[in-house]
Design a protein around this motif. Structure first.
Motif, PDB file in Angstrom:
ATOM      1  N   THR A  45     -13.885   6.660  31.523  1.00  0.00           N
ATOM      2  CA  THR A  45     -14.097   6.326  30.026  1.00  0.00           C
ATOM      3  C   THR A  45     -14.372   6.981  28.766  1.00  0.00           C
ATOM      4  N   VAL A  46     -13.039   6.914  27.531  1.00  0.00           N
ATOM      5  CA  VAL A  46     -14.080   7.517  26.965  1.00  0.00           C
ATOM      6  C   VAL A  46     -13.514   6.102  25.491  1.00  0.00           C
ATOM      7  N   THR A  47     -13.879   6.229  24.698  1.00  0.00           N
ATOM      8  CA  THR A  47     -14.391   4.746  24.096  1.00  0.00           C
ATOM      9  C   THR A  47     -13.952   5.960  21.989  1.00  0.00           C
ATOM     10  N   PRO A  48     -13.853   4.459  20.993  1.00  0.00           N
ATOM     11  CA  PRO A  48     -13.551   5.590  20.304  1.00  0.00           C
ATOM     12  C   PRO A  48     -14.163   6.281  18.918  1.00  0.00           C
ATOM     13  N   GLU A  49     -15.683   5.989  19.342  1.00  0.00           N
ATOM     14  CA  GLU A  49     -16.471   7.438  19.181  1.00  0.00           C
ATOM     15  C   GLU A  49     -17.331   7.644  19.798  1.00  0.00           C
ATOM     16  N   PRO A  50     -17.791   9.325  19.967  1.00  0.00           N
ATOM     17  CA  PRO A  50     -18.887  10.189  20.723  1.00  0.00           C
ATOM     18  C   PRO A  50     -20.037   8.955  21.078  1.00  0.00           C
ATOM     19  N   ARG A  51     -19.979   8.877  22.799  1.00  0.00           N
ATOM     20  CA  ARG A  51     -20.936   8.636  23.434  1.00  0.00           C
ATOM     21  C   ARG A  51     -22.067   9.640  24.127  1.00  0.00           C
ATOM     22  N   ALA A  52     -23.753   9.645  23.297  1.00  0.00           N
ATOM     23  CA  ALA A  52     -23.939  10.920  24.411  1.00  0.00           C
ATOM     24  C   ALA A  52     -24.642   9.659  25.814  1.00  0.00           C
ATOM     25  N   GLY A  53     -24.701   8.455  25.847  1.00  0.00           N
ATOM     26  CA  GLY A  53     -24.559   7.820  27.338  1.00  0.00           C
ATOM     27  C   GLY A  53     -26.400   7.909  26.986  1.00  0.00           C
ATOM     28  N   ASN A  54     -26.718   7.290  27.971  1.00  0.00           N
ATOM     29  CA  ASN A  54     -28.362   6.868  27.937  1.00  0.00           C
ATOM     30  C   ASN A  54     -29.298   8.014  28.316  1.00  0.00           C
ATOM     31  N   PRO A  55     -30.458   7.878  28.090  1.00  0.00           N
ATOM     32  CA  PRO A  55     -31.733   9.018  28.586  1.00  0.00           C
ATOM     33  C   PRO A  55     -31.738   8.738  29.959  1.00  0.00           C
ATOM     34  N   GLN A  56     -32.538  10.257  30.560  1.00  0.00           N
ATOM     35  CA  GLN A  56     -32.889  10.218  32.014  1.00  0.00           C
ATOM     36  C   GLN A  56     -34.077   9.151  32.331  1.00  0.00           C
ATOM     37  N   PRO A  57     -33.887   8.504  33.532  1.00  0.00           N
ATOM     38  CA  PRO A  57     -33.128   9.034  34.710  1.00  0.00           C
ATOM     39  C   PRO A  57     -32.413   7.818  34.965  1.00  0.00           C
TER      40      PRO A  57
ATOM     41  N   GLY B  53     -24.008   5.184  31.170  1.00  0.00           N
ATOM     42  CA  GLY B  53     -24.059   4.855  29.284  1.00  0.00           C
ATOM     43  C   GLY B  53     -22.672   5.571  28.870  1.00  0.00           C
ATOM     44  N   LEU B  54     -21.689   5.288  29.622  1.00  0.00           N
ATOM     45  CA  LEU B  54     -20.073   6.003  29.095  1.00  0.00           C
ATOM     46  C   LEU B  54     -20.429   7.332  28.181  1.00  0.00           C
ATOM     47  N   GLU B  55     -21.215   7.967  28.874  1.00  0.00           N
ATOM     48  CA  GLU B  55     -21.117   9.539  27.814  1.00  0.00           C
ATOM     49  C   GLU B  55     -19.794  10.126  28.076  1.00  0.00           C
ATOM     50  N   ASN B  56     -19.577  10.510  26.606  1.00  0.00           N
ATOM     51  CA  ASN B  56     -18.089  11.042  26.445  1.00  0.00           C
ATOM     52  C   ASN B  56     -17.610  11.639  25.029  1.00  0.00           C
ATOM     53  N   PRO B  57     -16.648  12.504  25.251  1.00  0.00           N
ATOM     54  CA  PRO B  57     -16.605  13.109  23.883  1.00  0.00           C
ATOM     55  C   PRO B  57     -16.005  11.945  23.003  1.00  0.00           C
ATOM     56  N   GLY B  58     -15.766  11.185  22.715  1.00  0.00           N
ATOM     57  CA  GLY B  58     -15.300  10.421  21.295  1.00  0.00           C
ATOM     58  C   GLY B  58     -13.245  10.296  21.459  1.00  0.00           C
ATOM     59  N   PHE B  59     -12.889   9.398  20.734  1.00  0.00           N
ATOM     60  CA  PHE B  59     -11.244   9.505  21.605  1.00  0.00           C
ATOM     61  C   PHE B  59     -10.580  10.614  20.509  1.00  0.00           C
TER      62      PHE B  59
ATOM     63  N   SER C  47      -8.727   6.047  30.915  1.00  0.00           N
ATOM     64  CA  SER C  47      -9.904   5.339  31.369  1.00  0.00           C
ATOM     65  C   SER C  47     -10.053   5.218  29.837  1.00  0.00           C
ATOM     66  N   LEU C  48     -10.005   3.151  29.165  1.00  0.00           N
ATOM     67  CA  LEU C  48     -10.375   3.069  27.942  1.00  0.00           C
ATOM     68  C   LEU C  48     -11.318   2.322  27.370  1.00  0.00           C
ATOM     69  N   ALA C  49     -12.403   2.243  26.711  1.00  0.00           N
ATOM     70  CA  ALA C  49     -12.953   0.890  26.531  1.00  0.00           C
ATOM     71  C   ALA C  49     -13.777   0.151  25.092  1.00  0.00           C
TER      72      ALA C  49
END
Lengths: 256, 307
Positions: free
Chosen positions: B45-57, B71-77, B98-100
């Motif tokens: 899933t790609v989101t408008p802004e980059p997302r680092a996602g959630n911490p471990q674990p 947590g939707l880690e992705n580079p942003g749109f 996939s988009l959110a």
């Protein structure tokens, strides 16, 4: 029990990776809480390098495989050094010989590609974290100044009769305490073990160059696509399975 | 031999086995021959802004499955379009993006920008991620309708809506999506779940709950797909949730899915989707079916033709 009389390994190369559906257990040496386990029938097993890991599960299982660091790789055999504390690990520690496993790998960047190989290192292992370090020591003795292996209890010493361990329950000392005694300026550190040990080492050697830690997480895919093992570093998010498992401690401010 | 192509599907897939959004990433880490053997890849899933996602674990083992909290880690749109999309378009399969987003205009903006890219084969609106702070849009039919309406106005690409497997809200949410112009439904996302570390009495994940995936959720996904097929005989449905063998894929098709999404299964074994494609073809041939279309929804009309 998937013990068959005639294991027939099926090997397929998926890109640069090896995938074997018929690796079978041929030997096991159990200590208290730990075991050395050898799987055979693995074509090109010797391709595995120190620091690399394999994803392993019982043949025919739908379970998510577990990552195991390689202790030795020779001919068609891979040897692992495991702690007997999870379902698969207990299985590896107890199933009959010839039981078949499915494995894929080797994955992860070999330690030698992550470190400065003009440097000498003290290897510090905690528990089964000793596996990749002993593999590195076997392949590249020239890189190793000292080896410090720590265990909470004295359950694994019989598995490595030639080695000296720091046993916390006996010596009132942990691996990183011994490291502090033997470290001298100019030596690097490569550490693999539980996070509290890595933390202690990162703090002890804050600012010291060539300190590397091998990180662990529950891996999903093992190939870098699921992002289950992402961690923050100074150079952005990195994946333990694909970009690691070894990282310069200076890249991980959260570890100190 | 049976032909695996499913023409009924807007995407005209070569095989009904597709990669679900998430575990396969953007497809780069998978071997090309494995990607070529699936009908489509749904991107992370790609989101408008980059997302680092959630911490471990981020991953916790469960009986018959896995609790995940990526947590939707992705580079942003913007970075996705610039750096990732060209490589996604090179993949030897169909690609669904996939988009959110938190707001309907934000997701619409991304959908609109992708409209110019004729080589993509579809978009999937992920309205059901269980691992971010935003409300789960997919349980609210009015919100689902609004998200789909704004995106539909901006694209001619086939559009899928990924919904949670919530038994009380799924049908109204699906109806809202289809009424607003969605071509199809992706059912289901991972199911909200919790594990507590029994040694310390605290949740194992930082965000407390995560998304349960794997064989544990197969019966839930089958139930939602079955209900959706009964309620919407003509909707396109990608059935996703816990399929790890050909029997599971056949169940999903029989429940009414046009295609079968593989998520956890590809994480556990990257070669699984390619193997499912081959095994499904063998199964259809042995059962004298000409194509998967012959068994889609079979559970609603008397089952298979068993001799």
């Amino acid at each position: 029990m998937e013990t068959t009389t005639k294991p027939q390994p099926q090997t397929a190369r998926n890109g640069s990776f090896l995938s074997v559906s018929g690796a079978h257990l041929i030997s096991r040496n159990r200590g208290a809480g730990y075991a050395r386990v050898t799987l055979a029938g693995i074509t090109e097993a010797e391709l595995a390098q120190p620091g690399q890991f394999l994803m392993i599960r019982r043949l025919g299982s739908a379970a998510l495989p577990r990552a195991f660091s390689v202790l030795r790789a020779e001919d068609d055999r891979i040897e692992l050094f495991i702690k007997l504390d999870g379902l698969l690990r207990e299985l590896l520690g107890s199933v009959p010989y010839r039981t078949r496993f499915e494995l894929r790998g080797p994955y992860g960047v070999p330690y030698e590609e992550q470190i400065d190989t003009d440097q000498r290192y003290i290897l510090v292992g905690g528990g089964s974290g000793a596996a990749p370090l002993l593999f590195l020591r076997e392949r590249r003795p020239d890189l190793v100044a000292e080896t410090v292996l720590g265990f909470r209890h004295d359950g694994a010493s019989g598995l490595f009769p030639a080695l000296d361990f720091v046993v916390e329950a006996r010596d009132r000392l942990q691996a990183h305490d011994r490291l502090a005694e033997v470290w001298r300026p100019g030596l690097g550190v490569i550490a693999c073990g539980p996070e509290p040990m890595l933390r202690a080492i990162a703090r002890q050697h804050d600012g010291v160059p060539h300190v590397y830690v091998s990180l662990e997480a529950r891996l999903g895919c093992g190939i870098g696509s699921c992002l289950g093992c992402s961690i923050p570093t100074l150079t952005g998010t990195q994946r333990i399975c694909r970009d690691g498992p070894l990282f310069a401690s200076s890249e991980l401010p959260w570890l100190r | 031999m049976a032909a695996l192509s499913t023409r009924r599907f807007a995407l005209d897939l070569a095989t009904p086995i597709v990669l679900a959004s998430g575990p396969a990433g953007f497809g780069f880490e998978l071997d090309g021959s494995l990607v070529a053997a699936v009908g489509a890849l749904t991107t992370k899933t790609v989101t408008p802004e980059p997302r680092a996602g959630n911490p471990q674990p981020r991953l916790v083992d469960c009986p018959s499955g896995l609790l995940n909290s990526i947590g939707l880690e992705n580079p942003g749109f913007a970075a996705f379009v610039e750096e990732y999309l060209p490589r996604v378009l090179d993949l030897p399969t169909r690609r669904i993006i996939s988009l959110a987003a938190d707001r309907p205009d934000e997701i619409g903006r991304m959908v609109g920008l992708l409209e110019e890219i004729s080589e993509i084969d579809g978009v999937e609106l992920n309205l059901s991620c269980p691992n971010v702070d935003a409300v789960i849009i997919g349980t609210n039919p009015a919100l689902v309708g609004e998200f789909v309406r704004q995106s539909r106005a901006l694209t001619t690409h086939p559009m899928f809506v990924k919904l949670p497997g919530d038994s009380t809200t799924m049908i109204p949410a699906a109806a809202a999506a289809l009424n607003a112009g969605a071509d199809g439904l992706t059912l289901i996302n991972s199911v909200s779940g919790l594990r507590i570390d029994h040694r310390i009495g605290l949740p194992m994940l930082h965000r407390t709950t995560g998304g349960l995936c794997g064989p544990a959720i197969l019966p839930i996904a089958l139930a939602r797909v079955y209900e959706a097929r009964r309620a919407f005989p003509d909707a396109l449905i990608i059935g996703t949730g816990g399929v790890t063998d050909v029997e599971g894929a056949i169940e999903m098709l029989a429940a009414g899915a046009d295609a079968v999404g593989i998520g956890y299964g590809v994480m556990a074994d990257p070669s699984l989707p390619a193997r499912l494609t081959a095994e499904l073809e063998t199964w259809l041939t042995e059962h004298r079916y000409a194509s998967p279309a012959d068994i889609i929804g079979a559970a609603h009309r008397g089952g298979f033709d068993v001799p």
